[in-house]
Design a protein around this motif. Structure first.
Motif, PDB file in Angstrom:
ATOM      1  N   PRO A 177       0.786  -1.293   0.102  1.00  0.00           N
ATOM      2  CA  PRO A 177      -0.064  -0.185  -0.334  1.00  0.00           C
ATOM      3  C   PRO A 177       0.832   1.157  -0.016  1.00  0.00           C
ATOM      4  O   PRO A 177       0.358   2.393  -0.375  1.00  0.00           O
ATOM      5  N   SER A 178       1.971   1.239   0.736  1.00  0.00           N
ATOM      6  CA  SER A 178       2.951   2.441   0.783  1.00  0.00           C
ATOM      7  C   SER A 178       3.441   2.711  -0.846  1.00  0.00           C
ATOM      8  O   SER A 178       4.201   3.692  -0.700  1.00  0.00           O
ATOM      9  N   GLY A 179       3.426   1.772  -1.784  1.00  0.00           N
ATOM     10  CA  GLY A 179       4.234   1.953  -2.908  1.00  0.00           C
ATOM     11  C   GLY A 179       5.380   1.190  -3.009  1.00  0.00           C
ATOM     12  O   GLY A 179       6.095   1.365  -3.936  1.00  0.00           O
ATOM     13  N   GLY A 180       5.687   0.561  -1.892  1.00  0.00           N
ATOM     14  CA  GLY A 180       7.029  -0.476  -1.758  1.00  0.00           C
ATOM     15  C   GLY A 180       6.906  -1.653  -2.608  1.00  0.00           C
ATOM     16  O   GLY A 180       5.770  -1.913  -3.103  1.00  0.00           O
ATOM     17  N   LEU A 181       7.743  -2.583  -2.529  1.00  0.00           N
ATOM     18  CA  LEU A 181       7.772  -3.911  -3.194  1.00  0.00           C
ATOM     19  C   LEU A 181       8.114  -5.070  -2.359  1.00  0.00           C
ATOM     20  O   LEU A 181       9.041  -4.986  -1.492  1.00  0.00           O
TER      21      LEU A 181
ATOM     22  N   SER B 142      -4.705  -9.046   0.622  1.00  0.00           N
ATOM     23  CA  SER B 142      -4.944  -8.520   2.075  1.00  0.00           C
ATOM     24  C   SER B 142      -5.090  -6.955   1.704  1.00  0.00           C
ATOM     25  O   SER B 142      -4.437  -6.248   0.621  1.00  0.00           O
ATOM     26  N   SER B 143      -5.628  -6.215   2.763  1.00  0.00           N
ATOM     27  CA  SER B 143      -5.564  -4.875   2.646  1.00  0.00           C
ATOM     28  C   SER B 143      -5.549  -4.061   3.968  1.00  0.00           C
ATOM     29  O   SER B 143      -6.098  -4.894   5.013  1.00  0.00           O
ATOM     30  N   THR B 144      -5.152  -2.513   3.992  1.00  0.00           N
ATOM     31  CA  THR B 144      -4.996  -2.080   5.390  1.00  0.00           C
ATOM     32  C   THR B 144      -5.472  -0.798   5.019  1.00  0.00           C
ATOM     33  O   THR B 144      -5.990  -0.523   3.930  1.00  0.00           O
ATOM     34  N   PRO B 145      -5.803   0.368   5.843  1.00  0.00           N
ATOM     35  CA  PRO B 145      -6.526   1.281   5.549  1.00  0.00           C
ATOM     36  C   PRO B 145      -5.558   2.256   4.586  1.00  0.00           C
ATOM     37  O   PRO B 145      -6.295   3.107   4.017  1.00  0.00           O
ATOM     38  N   GLN B 146      -4.365   1.902   4.609  1.00  0.00           N
ATOM     39  CA  GLN B 146      -3.473   2.697   3.443  1.00  0.00           C
ATOM     40  C   GLN B 146      -3.833   2.048   1.889  1.00  0.00           C
ATOM     41  O   GLN B 146      -3.507   2.720   1.039  1.00  0.00           O
ATOM     42  N   GLY B 147      -4.493   0.848   1.812  1.00  0.00           N
ATOM     43  CA  GLY B 147      -4.586   0.299   0.589  1.00  0.00           C
ATOM     44  C   GLY B 147      -4.431  -1.309   0.400  1.00  0.00           C
ATOM     45  O   GLY B 147      -4.285  -1.804   1.361  1.00  0.00           O
ATOM     46  N   ALA B 148      -4.261  -1.727  -0.717  1.00  0.00           N
ATOM     47  CA  ALA B 148      -4.397  -3.218  -0.835  1.00  0.00           C
ATOM     48  C   ALA B 148      -2.941  -3.637  -1.198  1.00  0.00           C
ATOM     49  O   ALA B 148      -2.161  -3.046  -1.850  1.00  0.00           O
ATOM     50  N   TYR B 149      -2.622  -5.002  -1.183  1.00  0.00           N
ATOM     51  CA  TYR B 149      -1.217  -5.808  -1.483  1.00  0.00           C
ATOM     52  C   TYR B 149      -1.761  -6.194  -2.782  1.00  0.00           C
ATOM     53  O   TYR B 149      -2.619  -7.246  -2.781  1.00  0.00           O
ATOM     54  N   ILE B 150      -1.047  -5.974  -3.914  1.00  0.00           N
ATOM     55  CA  ILE B 150      -1.258  -6.250  -5.007  1.00  0.00           C
ATOM     56  C   ILE B 150      -0.020  -6.905  -5.838  1.00  0.00           C
ATOM     57  O   ILE B 150       0.868  -6.465  -5.988  1.00  0.00           O
ATOM     58  N   VAL B 151      -0.526  -8.161  -6.438  1.00  0.00           N
ATOM     59  CA  VAL B 151       0.487  -9.005  -7.408  1.00  0.00           C
ATOM     60  C   VAL B 151       0.741  -8.128  -8.440  1.00  0.00           C
ATOM     61  O   VAL B 151      -0.223  -7.634  -9.393  1.00  0.00           O
ATOM     62  N   THR B 152       2.084  -7.873  -8.838  1.00  0.00           N
ATOM     63  CA  THR B 152       2.686  -7.257  -9.936  1.00  0.00           C
ATOM     64  C   THR B 152       3.414  -7.975 -11.022  1.00  0.00           C
ATOM     65  O   THR B 152       3.481  -7.544 -12.146  1.00  0.00           O
ATOM     66  N   ASP B 153       3.971  -9.116 -10.676  1.00  0.00           N
ATOM     67  CA  ASP B 153       4.495 -10.284 -11.270  1.00  0.00           C
ATOM     68  C   ASP B 153       4.129 -11.428 -10.810  1.00  0.00           C
ATOM     69  O   ASP B 153       4.648 -12.262  -9.858  1.00  0.00           O
ATOM     70  N   ASP B 154       3.165 -12.227 -11.489  1.00  0.00           N
ATOM     71  CA  ASP B 154       2.724 -13.263 -11.149  1.00  0.00           C
ATOM     72  C   ASP B 154       3.460 -14.775 -11.654  1.00  0.00           C
ATOM     73  O   ASP B 154       2.852 -15.312 -12.459  1.00  0.00           O
ATOM     74  N   VAL B 155       4.630 -14.739 -10.978  1.00  0.00           N
ATOM     75  CA  VAL B 155       5.472 -15.731 -11.685  1.00  0.00           C
ATOM     76  C   VAL B 155       5.889 -16.638 -10.366  1.00  0.00           C
ATOM     77  O   VAL B 155       5.747 -16.195  -9.423  1.00  0.00           O
ATOM     78  N   PRO B 156       6.412 -17.729 -10.602  1.00  0.00           N
ATOM     79  CA  PRO B 156       6.820 -18.547  -9.325  1.00  0.00           C
ATOM     80  C   PRO B 156       8.140 -17.821  -8.856  1.00  0.00           C
ATOM     81  O   PRO B 156       8.767 -17.197  -9.550  1.00  0.00           O
ATOM     82  N   ALA B 157       8.261 -18.246  -7.530  1.00  0.00           N
ATOM     83  CA  ALA B 157       9.136 -17.453  -6.864  1.00  0.00           C
ATOM     84  C   ALA B 157      10.717 -18.003  -7.301  1.00  0.00           C
ATOM     85  O   ALA B 157      10.769 -19.253  -7.297  1.00  0.00           O
ATOM     86  N   ALA B 158      11.761 -17.018  -7.565  1.00  0.00           N
ATOM     87  CA  ALA B 158      12.875 -17.524  -8.093  1.00  0.00           C
ATOM     88  C   ALA B 158      13.718 -17.954  -7.164  1.00  0.00           C
ATOM     89  O   ALA B 158      13.587 -17.602  -6.079  1.00  0.00           O
ATOM     90  N   VAL B 159      14.556 -18.946  -7.437  1.00  0.00           N
ATOM     91  CA  VAL B 159      15.695 -19.483  -6.319  1.00  0.00           C
ATOM     92  C   VAL B 159      16.645 -18.068  -6.133  1.00  0.00           C
ATOM     93  O   VAL B 159      16.858 -17.298  -6.820  1.00  0.00           O
ATOM     94  N   LEU B 160      16.776 -18.266  -4.751  1.00  0.00           N
ATOM     95  CA  LEU B 160      17.628 -16.863  -4.300  1.00  0.00           C
ATOM     96  C   LEU B 160      18.975 -16.947  -4.976  1.00  0.00           C
ATOM     97  O   LEU B 160      19.730 -18.000  -4.935  1.00  0.00           O
ATOM     98  N   PRO B 161      19.335 -15.742  -5.661  1.00  0.00           N
ATOM     99  CA  PRO B 161      20.883 -15.749  -6.500  1.00  0.00           C
ATOM    100  C   PRO B 161      21.781 -15.826  -5.462  1.00  0.00           C
ATOM    101  O   PRO B 161      21.810 -15.129  -4.105  1.00  0.00           O
ATOM    102  N   THR B 162      22.856 -16.248  -5.860  1.00  0.00           N
ATOM    103  CA  THR B 162      24.033 -16.614  -5.213  1.00  0.00           C
ATOM    104  C   THR B 162      24.386 -15.131  -4.747  1.00  0.00           C
ATOM    105  O   THR B 162      25.079 -14.946  -3.451  1.00  0.00           O
TER     106      THR B 162
END
Length: 302
Positions: free
Chosen positions: A129-133, A170-190
């Motif tokens: 909701p804050s504009g973060g990722l 989910s959502s808070t009074p500040q706004g909603a949590y929205i998927v922007t890239d609906d792909v599988p979670a990548a393996v954490l890069p080394t």
């Protein structure tokens, strides 16, 4: 009570990905499950209190039962889910003024990518909701990472073991949590794993205390000692250690030897580094300082 299809679907969708979920307070970020102090010691907690991180589940029957009971937001326990979530935040000044002058978490993360000479990774991403990722990564099975707070880069936190993430839908009074890239979670890069495994500096958030005239030497030393103890406390005793540490500093605040906001900032950073949720840290610190300031003896009597 009729469940919210959006929130129930969000919980089931996350569970389908293998991510363990738990109910959060409606419109909030804190767990809706009972805490240790309010534990009834029955059911799952008959032998001992079971925390929300251990109670998080992928069982669809348990999920339906929980979200039928109320319109709960959806929390994900990253550690048990084999995840680490990179939280790229927006500075408070930027949220308030709409300014782009202050560096945000995305800028910090881009700089890390440039240094590693790699592009921004493609992975499951949620806008907050804050504009973060929130960038989701799968951790290798033999790696156990803990949550961090701004120890890797400015306005960049991580949520892993001990941490909680608010799921998309989910959502808070500040706004909603929205998927922007609906792909599988990548393996954490080394290269990113290397940053997350690098030990943080021995003193976290102590910089404000270095300004001359703001704090006495003994108050500064006490704060550095107590915050270091909080950061070094393992799961199970972190909140109690945070409470004790903040209480021990309250007298110095009452005596005018150190500003309260400096104490709150240092303990907040230490608590989050140890893996405690942001809201839990804030509540514990304020309660501890209020009690200590109210009950401490005059300096002349010590």
């Amino acid at each position: 009570m009729t469940p919210s299809p959006t929130l129930l679907d969000a919980a089931l969708t996350a569970a389908t990905r293998g991510w363990r979920v738990h109910p959060l307070r409606p419109g909030g970020k804190a767990s809706a499950l009972h805490g240790e102090r309010a534990c009834p010691h029955i059911g799952e907690c008959a032998a001992d209190h079971v925390k929300w991180e251990q109670r998080a589940t992928t069982d669809p029957d348990r999920i339906r039962a929980a979200w039928t009971a109320g319109t709960f937001n959806v929390g994900i326990a990253p550690g048990p889910s084999g995840l680490v979530v990179i939280d790229l935040d927006v500075p408070k000044e930027e949220k308030r003024k709409g300014s782009s002058a202050a560096p945000d978490g995305a800028t910090s993360f881009s700089a890390l990518c440039e240094r590693a000479e790699v592009p921004w990774p493609t992975t499951y991403t949620v806008r907050t909701p804050s504009g973060g990722l929130h960038l989701y990564f799968a951790t290798p099975p033999d790696i156990r990472l803990h949550s961090t707070a701004r120890t890797v880069a400015p306005n960049m936190d991580t949520r892993a073991w001990g941490g909680n993430v608010v799921a998309a839908g989910s959502s808070t009074p500040q706004g909603a949590y929205i998927v922007t890239d609906d792909v599988p979670a990548a393996v954490l890069p080394t290269w990113l794993l290397h940053h997350l495994q690098t030990p943080p500096p021995p003193i976290v958030a102590a910089a404000p205390l270095l300004i001359p005239g703001q704090a006495t030497r003994r108050a500064t030393a006490a704060l550095e000692r107590e915050t270091a103890a909080v950061r070094g406390t393992s799961e199970g005793g972190r909140n109690n250690r945070l409470l004790a540490g903040a209480r021990s500093l309250g007298r110095f605040v009452a005596w005018g030897e150190i500003p309260r906001d400096a104490v709150e900032e240092a303990f907040q950073a230490a608590g989050e580094t140890a893996g405690l949720p942001t809201a839990e840290c804030r509540t514990t610190i304020r309660s501890a300082l209020d009690w200590s300031i109210r009950t401490c003896r005059p300096r002349e009597a010590v």
